[in-house]
Design a protein around this motif. Structure first.
Motif, mmCIF file in Angstrom:
data_model
loop_
_atom_site.group_PDB
_atom_site.id
_atom_site.type_symbol
_atom_site.label_atom_id
_atom_site.label_comp_id
_atom_site.label_asym_id
_atom_site.label_seq_id
_atom_site.Cartn_x
_atom_site.Cartn_y
_atom_site.Cartn_z
ATOM 1 N N GLY A 11 0.817 -1.208 0.000
ATOM 2 C CA GLY A 11 0.000 0.000 0.000
ATOM 3 C C GLY A 11 0.853 1.260 0.000
ATOM 4 O O GLY A 11 1.991 1.262 -0.486
ATOM 5 N N ILE A 12 0.290 2.302 0.588
ATOM 6 C CA ILE A 12 0.994 3.593 0.625
ATOM 7 C C ILE A 12 0.845 4.227 2.001
ATOM 8 O O ILE A 12 -0.045 3.867 2.782
ATOM 9 C CB ILE A 12 0.445 4.576 -0.434
ATOM 10 C CG1 ILE A 12 -1.018 4.930 -0.113
ATOM 11 C CG2 ILE A 12 0.587 4.007 -1.848
ATOM 12 C CD1 ILE A 12 -1.569 6.072 -0.933
ATOM 13 N N VAL B 5 4.324 7.705 -0.112
ATOM 14 C CA VAL B 5 5.397 6.710 -0.221
ATOM 15 C C VAL B 5 4.759 5.331 -0.396
ATOM 16 O O VAL B 5 3.889 4.945 0.405
ATOM 17 C CB VAL B 5 6.304 6.719 1.025
ATOM 18 C CG1 VAL B 5 7.387 5.645 0.888
ATOM 19 C CG2 VAL B 5 6.916 8.093 1.226
ATOM 20 N N GLN B 6 5.175 4.642 -1.433
ATOM 21 C CA GLN B 6 4.712 3.271 -1.642
ATOM 22 C C GLN B 6 5.529 2.303 -0.783
ATOM 23 O O GLN B 6 6.714 2.545 -0.519
ATOM 24 C CB GLN B 6 4.819 2.868 -3.119
ATOM 25 C CG GLN B 6 3.958 3.701 -4.051
ATOM 26 C CD GLN B 6 4.019 3.179 -5.474
ATOM 27 O OE1 GLN B 6 4.490 2.074 -5.731
ATOM 28 N NE2 GLN B 6 3.516 3.984 -6.421
ATOM 29 N N ALA B 7 4.890 1.217 -0.367
ATOM 30 C CA ALA B 7 5.579 0.205 0.468
ATOM 31 C C ALA B 7 5.027 -1.176 0.149
ATOM 32 O O ALA B 7 3.867 -1.321 -0.250
ATOM 33 C CB ALA B 7 5.407 0.527 1.948
ATOM 34 N N LEU C 127 -3.353 3.519 -6.019
ATOM 35 C CA LEU C 127 -3.639 4.492 -4.956
ATOM 36 C C LEU C 127 -2.931 5.820 -5.191
ATOM 37 O O LEU C 127 -3.557 6.903 -5.082
ATOM 38 C CB LEU C 127 -3.236 3.912 -3.602
ATOM 39 C CG LEU C 127 -3.997 2.653 -3.153
ATOM 40 C CD1 LEU C 127 -3.401 2.105 -1.862
ATOM 41 C CD2 LEU C 127 -5.479 2.955 -2.970
ATOM 42 N N GLU C 128 -1.645 5.770 -5.473
ATOM 43 C CA GLU C 128 -0.890 7.025 -5.603
ATOM 44 C C GLU C 128 -1.375 7.886 -6.768
ATOM 45 O O GLU C 128 -1.600 9.104 -6.584
ATOM 46 C CB GLU C 128 0.600 6.730 -5.746
ATOM 47 C CG GLU C 128 1.452 7.992 -5.782
ATOM 48 C CD GLU C 128 2.946 7.693 -5.766
ATOM 49 O OE1 GLU C 128 3.742 8.667 -5.747
ATOM 50 O OE2 GLU C 128 3.312 6.505 -5.787
ATOM 51 N N PRO C 129 -1.600 7.331 -7.967
ATOM 52 C CA PRO C 129 -2.104 8.187 -9.053
ATOM 53 C C PRO C 129 -3.461 8.807 -8.738
ATOM 54 O O PRO C 129 -3.761 9.918 -9.204
ATOM 55 C CB PRO C 129 -2.200 7.223 -10.242
ATOM 56 C CG PRO C 129 -1.208 6.158 -9.944
ATOM 57 C CD PRO C 129 -1.264 5.977 -8.460
ATOM 58 N N ALA C 130 -4.311 8.114 -7.975
ATOM 59 C CA ALA C 130 -5.624 8.664 -7.645
ATOM 60 C C ALA C 130 -5.503 9.937 -6.816
ATOM 61 O O ALA C 130 -6.376 10.817 -6.889
ATOM 62 C CB ALA C 130 -6.450 7.626 -6.900
ATOM 63 N N LEU C 131 -4.452 10.042 -6.043
ATOM 64 C CA LEU C 131 -4.258 11.247 -5.219
ATOM 65 C C LEU C 131 -3.636 12.389 -6.010
ATOM 66 O O LEU C 131 -3.797 13.560 -5.636
ATOM 67 C CB LEU C 131 -3.367 10.917 -4.020
ATOM 68 C CG LEU C 131 -3.907 9.864 -3.039
ATOM 69 C CD1 LEU C 131 -2.842 9.517 -2.006
ATOM 70 C CD2 LEU C 131 -5.171 10.365 -2.353
ATOM 71 N N ASN C 132 -2.949 12.061 -7.082
ATOM 72 C CA ASN C 132 -2.194 13.080 -7.821
ATOM 73 C C ASN C 132 -2.859 13.484 -9.135
ATOM 74 O O ASN C 132 -2.227 14.147 -9.971
ATOM 75 C CB ASN C 132 -0.785 12.552 -8.129
ATOM 76 C CG ASN C 132 0.082 12.518 -6.889
ATOM 77 O OD1 ASN C 132 0.398 13.543 -6.283
ATOM 78 N ND2 ASN C 132 0.477 11.307 -6.481
ATOM 79 N N ILE C 133 -4.104 13.140 -9.347
ATOM 80 C CA ILE C 133 -4.777 13.567 -10.576
ATOM 81 C C ILE C 133 -4.930 15.093 -10.558
ATOM 82 O O ILE C 133 -5.009 15.705 -9.489
ATOM 83 C CB ILE C 133 -6.146 12.882 -10.713
ATOM 84 C CG1 ILE C 133 -7.059 13.239 -9.540
ATOM 85 C CG2 ILE C 133 -5.978 11.368 -10.857
ATOM 86 C CD1 ILE C 133 -8.467 12.686 -9.656
ATOM 87 N N PRO C 134 -4.946 15.709 -11.733
ATOM 88 C CA PRO C 134 -5.110 17.169 -11.782
ATOM 89 C C PRO C 134 -6.397 17.621 -11.081
ATOM 90 O O PRO C 134 -7.475 17.067 -11.316
ATOM 91 C CB PRO C 134 -5.163 17.469 -13.286
ATOM 92 C CG PRO C 134 -4.428 16.329 -13.916
ATOM 93 C CD PRO C 134 -4.750 15.132 -13.073
ATOM 94 N N ALA D 136 -12.185 4.840 -3.556
ATOM 95 C CA ALA D 136 -12.528 4.639 -4.963
ATOM 96 C C ALA D 136 -11.389 3.976 -5.732
ATOM 97 O O ALA D 136 -11.627 3.277 -6.727
ATOM 98 C CB ALA D 136 -12.888 5.983 -5.612
ATOM 99 N N ALA D 137 -10.149 4.161 -5.278
ATOM 100 C CA ALA D 137 -8.986 3.571 -5.944
ATOM 101 C C ALA D 137 -8.717 2.138 -5.487
ATOM 102 O O ALA D 137 -7.754 1.516 -5.961
ATOM 103 C CB ALA D 137 -7.757 4.442 -5.705
#
Length: 261
Positions: free
Chosen positions: A139-140, A237-239, A213-220, A165-166
């Motif tokens: 996860g992250i 941070v991914q782990a 998960l990470e891309p869902a948080l960084n969408i424009p 949602a992710a």
């Protein structure tokens, strides 16, 4: 010649005193058979005769045992044979019945064990969703620093919804386990999660697929950009292994009941 000289001569038919005596016929017979002198051939013949006698004795006994059947009528023999066949068939049927019972018990045991495993797995999955058991997996970790106390509760709620949602499966925020009815309240700088006050930095421990998960948080126009507009900083941070071990007590619904019969 004098009479003395004549007397000293042996008379015809007389034997000296030390001459061996002649054996009688009976004594010669005894001397011929005793002590016994057994040759190898005689010993083999004796053994063969013993074995032959033993075989004859066994045969005689077997014949005597079967004499009852030999003297029975044909109808009696047919009846006895039928009874033997019936008994054999009953034994075969009983053997098959026992084998079927064993197979049924083994299958029942296997099914019960499989059902138990499925129940345990389902209980674990439901426990993860309900927050009653700990979980770990990839996860992250998302850390939100808010030096100006500008982050509002609804911003953190938006972040939670994006993570769900992710595909987030288990989430913990500052030591509070997130469940289906989790909510954020309070004001900036004094935010509460399910009536438990938390303070910055706000740390989200999230179990799920990191690549989603990470891309869902960084969408424009998404979570990260919204928080950064409020002068907050966000680090993701991914782990390979995230631990979510904050637990919730199991709660019984007040009104809802299972509809399963």
């Amino acid at each position: 010649m004098s009479n003395d000289a004549f007397d000293e001569r042996e008379q015809p038919g007389e034997q000296p005193a030390d001459a061996p005596q002649e054996l009688t016929g009976r004594q010669r017979l005894i001397a011929a058979v005793w002590p016994p002198r057994i040759t190898r051939a005689q010993l083999i013949v004796a053994v063969l005769l013993f074995v032959l006698g033993l075989g004859l004795a066994i045969q005689v006994r077997s014949n005597s045992d079967n004499s009852a059947l030999r003297g029975a009528r044909q109808e009696d023999l047919v009846r006895i044979l039928d009874e033997v066949d019936d008994r054999t068939q009953r034994l075969v049927d009983e053997k098959q019945r026992l084998e079927d019972q064993r197979t049924e018990l083994e299958n029942s045991s296997d099914q019960a064990e499989e059902a138990r495993k499925q129940t345990v797995e389902k209980e674990r999955q439901l426990g993860i969703l309900a927050g009653t058991v700990a979980a770990h997996g990839p996860g992250i970790t998302m850390t939100v620093n808010d030096p100006g106390d500008a982050v509002q509760p609804d911003m953190l709620l938006d972040a939670l919804q994006e993570l769900r949602a992710a595909g987030a499966e288990a989430i913990e925020v500052n030591g509070v386990r997130v469940v289906a009815n989790t909510y954020f309240s309070g004001d900036a700088g004094a935010i509460e999660v399910d009536d438990r006050k938390i303070s910055a930095p706000y740390v989200f421990q999230v179990i799920g697929k990191p690549q989603d998960l990470e891309p869902a948080l960084n969408i424009p126009g998404g979570v990260v950009q919204t928080l950064e507009k409020e002068q907050a900083t966000v680090h993701v941070v991914q782990a390979d292994d995230i631990v979510v071990d904050a637990l919730r007590p199991a709660e019984r619904p007040d009104y809802a009941r299972s509809s399963a019969q």
